[in-house]
Design a protein around this motif. Structure first.
Motif, PDB file in Angstrom:
ATOM      1  N   TYR A  87       0.845  -1.209   0.000  1.00  0.00           N
ATOM      2  CA  TYR A  87       0.000   0.000   0.000  1.00  0.00           C
ATOM      3  C   TYR A  87       0.877   1.256   0.000  1.00  0.00           C
ATOM      4  CZ  TYR A  87      -3.148   3.697   1.435  1.00  0.00           C
ATOM      5  OH  TYR A  87      -3.838   4.873   1.482  1.00  0.00           O
ATOM      6  N   LEU A  88       1.875   1.258   0.894  1.00  0.00           N
ATOM      7  CA  LEU A  88       2.766   2.419   0.986  1.00  0.00           C
ATOM      8  C   LEU A  88       3.535   2.628  -0.308  1.00  0.00           C
ATOM      9  CD1 LEU A  88       4.313   2.072   4.538  1.00  0.00           C
ATOM     10  CD2 LEU A  88       3.102   4.050   3.663  1.00  0.00           C
ATOM     11  N   TYR A  89       4.049   1.508  -0.824  1.00  0.00           N
ATOM     12  CA  TYR A  89       4.871   1.617  -2.023  1.00  0.00           C
ATOM     13  C   TYR A  89       4.044   2.147  -3.186  1.00  0.00           C
ATOM     14  CZ  TYR A  89       8.530   0.466  -5.369  1.00  0.00           C
ATOM     15  OH  TYR A  89       9.504   0.555  -6.325  1.00  0.00           O
ATOM     16  N   ASP A  90       2.840   1.612  -3.341  1.00  0.00           N
ATOM     17  CA  ASP A  90       1.975   2.083  -4.433  1.00  0.00           C
ATOM     18  C   ASP A  90       1.626   3.552  -4.250  1.00  0.00           C
ATOM     19  OD1 ASP A  90       2.097  -0.433  -5.411  1.00  0.00           O
ATOM     20  OD2 ASP A  90       0.089  -1.055  -4.770  1.00  0.00           O
ATOM     21  N   SER A  91       1.395   3.971  -3.006  1.00  0.00           N
ATOM     22  CA  SER A  91       1.056   5.378  -2.771  1.00  0.00           C
ATOM     23  C   SER A  91       2.234   6.279  -3.083  1.00  0.00           C
ATOM     24  CB  SER A  91       0.642   5.601  -1.321  1.00  0.00           C
ATOM     25  OG  SER A  91      -0.450   4.794  -0.986  1.00  0.00           O
ATOM     26  N   LEU A  92       3.416   5.842  -2.641  1.00  0.00           N
ATOM     27  CA  LEU A  92       4.588   6.708  -2.809  1.00  0.00           C
ATOM     28  C   LEU A  92       5.060   6.756  -4.257  1.00  0.00           C
ATOM     29  CD1 LEU A  92       6.575   5.801   0.418  1.00  0.00           C
ATOM     30  CD2 LEU A  92       5.426   7.946  -0.081  1.00  0.00           C
ATOM     31  N   THR A  93       4.806   5.679  -4.993  1.00  0.00           N
ATOM     32  CA  THR A  93       5.251   5.686  -6.385  1.00  0.00           C
ATOM     33  C   THR A  93       4.210   6.296  -7.313  1.00  0.00           C
ATOM     34  OG1 THR A  93       4.484   3.425  -6.554  1.00  0.00           O
ATOM     35  CG2 THR A  93       6.839   3.722  -6.278  1.00  0.00           C
ATOM     36  N   ALA A  94       3.031   6.594  -6.785  1.00  0.00           N
ATOM     37  CA  ALA A  94       2.014   7.231  -7.612  1.00  0.00           C
ATOM     38  C   ALA A  94       2.536   8.580  -8.092  1.00  0.00           C
ATOM     39  CB  ALA A  94       0.726   7.420  -6.818  1.00  0.00           C
ATOM     40  N   LEU A 154      17.277  11.861   1.446  1.00  0.00           N
ATOM     41  CA  LEU A 154      16.396  11.866   0.294  1.00  0.00           C
ATOM     42  C   LEU A 154      16.074  10.411  -0.013  1.00  0.00           C
ATOM     43  CD1 LEU A 154      15.607  14.204  -1.657  1.00  0.00           C
ATOM     44  CD2 LEU A 154      17.524  13.512  -3.057  1.00  0.00           C
ATOM     45  N   ALA A 155      14.790  10.080  -0.014  1.00  0.00           N
ATOM     46  CA  ALA A 155      14.426   8.699  -0.301  1.00  0.00           C
ATOM     47  C   ALA A 155      13.951   8.596  -1.746  1.00  0.00           C
ATOM     48  CB  ALA A 155      13.335   8.219   0.637  1.00  0.00           C
ATOM     49  N   ILE A 156      14.330   7.487  -2.371  1.00  0.00           N
ATOM     50  CA  ILE A 156      13.906   7.243  -3.748  1.00  0.00           C
ATOM     51  C   ILE A 156      12.904   6.099  -3.741  1.00  0.00           C
ATOM     52  CG2 ILE A 156      14.661   6.568  -6.057  1.00  0.00           C
ATOM     53  CD1 ILE A 156      17.410   7.646  -5.292  1.00  0.00           C
ATOM     54  N   VAL A 157      11.720   6.375  -4.248  1.00  0.00           N
ATOM     55  CA  VAL A 157      10.708   5.325  -4.375  1.00  0.00           C
ATOM     56  C   VAL A 157      10.223   5.352  -5.812  1.00  0.00           C
ATOM     57  CG1 VAL A 157       9.047   4.292  -2.808  1.00  0.00           C
ATOM     58  CG2 VAL A 157       9.752   6.642  -2.440  1.00  0.00           C
ATOM     59  N   GLY A 158      10.486   4.294  -6.532  1.00  0.00           N
ATOM     60  CA  GLY A 158      10.123   4.283  -7.941  1.00  0.00           C
ATOM     61  C   GLY A 158      10.793   5.455  -8.639  1.00  0.00           C
TER      62      GLY A 158
END
Lengths: 266, 246, 365
Positions: A10-17, A191-195
């Motif tokens: 859920y988090l990953y999908d939200s953050l990569t949106a 700095l975080a990188i998500v997708g």
């Protein structure tokens, strides 16, 4: 902390949106609010405490000592880090220590001449850092606390002459007058990188799902070394597109000044 | 003797107190609500102490679980910058610190109703940001407040106080200068009673003076208990008001 | 101030921000609160009787009357009852107890809780429910795929991790308490089980009041599960959730067709969800989220999370109505990220209290 697979996805999908949706609704460039106190330790030359909204807390003390720099060429700035509940030789503490030492050596405005008192004597600065609690990587918080402590550090005012190589005398100080050290320490940003998205100041949950993270050092309007990548979790650590690094550095460049202003005015 | 006049003929001490006066005492509780179950911040004179209590919680190791009562641990962190002169070495694992930790454990073990919390762990963490004498006593006060804040059942307050003996005069609540110049006694007093849960004498002290030292010490500890109680009630009162607006 | 970071400066030394400080003024200035007399109590308990609701501190004499039964937070010594905690006195019938101001969640039978698996053991899971000890969920207390009436076999024991594993979040009911006060849970109802499609936030358990219903569908297609233990799960409203709130008399409503919800049933099955005989499928232990969670629902979930944190920050008890009022009040801030600022949280808290007063359903404590 362990999250469930469903939470992570859920988090990953939200953050990569696109645009990213952070669990607390922050914008990608938005930091969590912090609270700063300074100058509360009368027996230190400078002190600060920073508390973040999630309860992370860091206390920094700055103490100065006069040393004869003609006798030894020891470092004039010494950092010591203590994280509550961690051994001093734990990997986390050692990694952070090496980072902080590098950070303090970066860039101008931090050369030894600032600490030199006379031809012979200098101030040696001891920066002691105590992390009372932290839920995620405390590097950024520490650098903010260090900045606030050094920014408010005052040292005794020299009243003896600068040229003391010929005359054997110890430096003399005014009994009351203090001078500001005015040492600007670099700020460290996480700095975080998500997708394909970048977010600053990831919280504990965001750290759990980010693909990768970069530590960026910033001083005086410019990005400095060290810049490092680090993994904030065990499960998601992918490589990232180098163009993202460019974007990330730009994101920091655009927003670091605002953080600096906020810290300075405090 | 020392170049300071520890106790002037007029009956004044270095910081202007009389023999039977305690130092400035300020405390607050619930200071680290996010980081711990109970927390306190204490300033006793120039001592500044942060205390965190975590638990009762599931023990981190199964071997620590006791099926009859809670297991307790205390860790005392004396920061390197806590004294005027920065200490060159870390105080971790110092013998003195280990001794203090054990003594604190013994002091509180009997006062907390550990049997109410079987198979759990109560961890106490203390950070000393600044010290100026009578540190051991201040640690006791900080821990008492944090334990109460955590809602852990206790029989009564334990208040800590240290007393010096200058010649024949007992001096209440000593600071560093006084502590270094004379023999001191540290007490942990239970509530408003005359019972001691801790008595620590580490220097020579004439036995016939001990009674007067204890008497003023107990009186001082009662005073500190009242100060802590006042703060606690103030805090509780505000919480109750807040809850009633719910 | 910029929207990048907000820094609050604390003056005058190392004062810690707790409810002792400034924000109290906001509350007391415009409220007419009954003042509890605190003066004259600090002299160390030289009274005989302490009234209900009164504040006591450890070691304080509550009563010398031996007629009272002594509950939590008290102890008995030489015919008198003393307080062992800082809190308020409660007298229920003959039971005298002190309710501490703060403390970990204490489970009670029947509580609806949300927890996280920490350990998979011999025929049981350990569940972190924010209490003093972890709770236990026995293999026999869960529904397993293949019908709830089937017997548990040895192979079930071996594949416990395929049902629930470390980190998984679930909701459950406290089935019973052990001698030492720790809880045993069960999920033998379709409203309990593994949680998906959302995120978990934690608040002090004292802010969640026990009530009949702890699952609420909120505006914006979000459902909240208010665990009594202070663990709160926010998720996209599933068809199950809709069905639960629709008082459908007939068992064959079209809602139960092809459910994709959190605790979805066998898609071909079209019997009422309220019937326990229903077949549970592997789906109830799936780790896959609903693929149709739209960005706007995600944003709503983030907004609700921030609203609940704001209410918790102001120490306002959480109810369905208050969460909705808070959500409506929060719409004034189009940027959800603003809701983490202290002033905004305080203003949301004030709004909720004021709106609730205006609507006249204030003291529903």
């Amino acid at each position: 902390m362990t999250l469930s697979i469903a939470e992570k996805s859920y988090l990953y999908d939200s953050l990569t949106a696109s645009p990213s949706i952070r669990p607390d609704g922050r914008k990608p460039h938005q930091f969590r609010p912090i609270e700063v106190s300074t100058d509360f330790l009368p027996s230190s030359n400078g002190s600060s405490r920073i508390i973040s909204g999630d309860g992370s807390e860091c206390i920094v003390s700055v103490k100065a000592k006069v040393i004869d720099h003609t006798l030894s060429d020891e470092e004039l700035i010494q950092v010591d880090l203590d994280i509550a509940g961690e051994r001093t030789d734990s990997p986390q503490v050692e990694t952070l220590m090496s980072l902080l030492n590098k950070v303090l050596k970066s860039g101008p405005g931090f050369e030894h001449s600032r600490l030199q008192l006379t031809e012979r004597y200098s101030f040696k600065i001891f920066i002691d850092i105590l992390v009372i609690s932290s839920n995620c990587n405390p590097a950024s918080l520490i650098s903010f606390a260090m900045f606030s402590a050094l920014n408010t550090t005052t040292l005794p005012k020299l009243i003896s002459s600068f040229d003391d190589l010929k005359v054997e005398e110890l430096p003399m100080f005014d009994d009351y007058d203090l001078v500001n050290l005015k040492l600007k320490s670099p700020l460290v940003f996480l700095l975080a990188i998500v997708g394909n998205n970048l977010i600053v100041d990831p919280d504990a949950n965001e750290s759990e799902v980010c693909d990768n993270a970069i530590i960026v050092t910033w001083l005086d309007g410019k990005i400095r070394s060290p810049i490092r990548t680090l993994t904030l979790n065990n499960s998601y650590s992918k490589g990232f597109d180098p163009t993202l690094l460019q974007k990330g550095l730009k994101l920091i460049e655009e927003n670091a000044a605002a953080v600096l202003t906020a810290l300075e005015s405090s | 003797m020392s170049r300071f006049e520890i106790y002037s003929p007029e009956g004044l001490r270095l910081d202007g107190r009389r023999w039977n006066e305690v130092r400035r005492f300020e405390c607050s509780i619930n200071t680290h609500a996010h980081a711990a179950d109970g927390s306190s911040y204490l300033e006793q004179g120039n001592n500044k102490i942060i205390t965190l209590v975590k638990g009762p919680k599931e023990p981190s190791l199964r071997s620590q679980a006791n099926s009859l009562k809670a297991t307790m641990d205390v860790s005392v962190n004396i920061t390197r910058f806590s004294k005027f002169e920065r200490s060159a070495i870390s105080h971790k694992n110092e013998r003195r610190v280990l001794e203090i930790q054990t003594a604190l454990l013994r002091t509180f073990e009997k006062n907390i109703m550990l049997h109410l919390y079987p198979r759990t762990q109560i961890s106490i963490q203390v950070h000393i940001l600044q010290q100026d004498g009578g540190m051991f006593a201040s640690l006791i006060n900080g821990i008492t407040l944090a334990l109460i804040d955590a809602g852990i059942a206790m029989y009564d307050y334990v208040s800590g106080i240290s007393i010096g003996l200058f010649d024949t005069t007992p001096l209440l609540d000593v600071n560093t200068l006084e502590e270094n110049a004379m023999s001191t006694v540290t007490l942990g007093v239970i509530g408003k009673s005359e019972k001691l849960s801790l008595l620590s004498v580490e220097d020579k002290i004439p036995l016939d003076r001990l009674e007067s030292v204890l008497a003023i010490g107990i009186a001082g500890a009662h005073r500190l208990r009242d100060l802590m109680d006042e703060e606690l009630r103030k805090h509780a009162h505000k919480r109750v008001i807040k809850a009633s607006t719910k | 101030m910029s929207d990048v970071i907000s820094v609050i400066k604390r003056q005058s030394g190392l004062k810690y921000a707790s409810i002792d400080n400034d924000e109290m003024e906001n509350f007391s200035s415009d409220e007419d609160v009954p003042m509890v007399d605190i003066d004259g109590k600090s002299n160390g308990g030289k009274r005989n009787e302490a009234a209900a609701g009164e504040i006591v501190t450890p070691g304080e004499l509550i009563t010398e009357d031996p007629i009272w039964m002594r509950g939590h937070g008290t102890y008995f010594l030489e015919n008198s009852t003393y307080s062992s905690a800082a809190g308020t006195i409660s007298r229920v019938n003959r039971l005298l107890s002190v309710i501490p101001l703060k403390g970990r969640y204490t489970p009670e039978t029947g509580d609806h809780i949300v927890g996280r698996i920490t350990d998979v053991g011999n025929k049981r899971w350990k569940v972190d429910i924010g209490g003093k000890q972890h709770a236990v969920l026995m293999l026999g207390s869960v529904n397993l795929p293949g019908g709830i009436l089937r017997r548990k076999s040895e192979s079930d024991e071996l594949q416990m991790r395929t049902f629930l594993k470390e980190g998984d979040v679930l909701n459950a009911e406290v089935q019973s308490l052990f001698q030492d006060g720790s809880a045993s849970l069960h999920t033998r109802s379709l409203k309990y089980g593994k949680l998906r499609d959302g995120l978990l936030i934690q608040v002090p358990s004292s802010l969640v009041v026990r009530s009949k219903n702890h699952t609420h569908n909120l505006p914006g297609n979000v459902t909240v599960l208010l665990g009594v233990n202070g663990f709160i799960w926010l998720r996209k409203t599933s068809k199950m959730d809709v069905a639960r709130e629709t008082p459908s008399a007939g068992p064959a409503s079209d809602i139960s067709e092809g459910p994709t919800g959190a605790k979805s049933l066998n898609p071909t099955n079209s019997v009422s969800i309220t019937r326990l005989e229903e077949e549970s499928s592997w789906k109830i232990y799936s780790d896959k989220n609903d693929p149709s969670i739209t960005p706007s629902i995600r944003q709503n979930i983030s907004r609700y999370a921030n609203v609940i944190k704001a209410l918790a920050f102001c120490e306002i008890g959480l109810t369905h109505e208050r969460i909705v009022i808070g959500y409506e009040a929060s719409i004034a801030y189009s940027n959800i990220g603003e809701l983490i600022e202290r002033e905004v949280m305080e203003s949301i808290g004030d709004d909720v209290i004021n709106i609730e007063k205006m609507r006249g359903n204030g003291a529903t404590e």
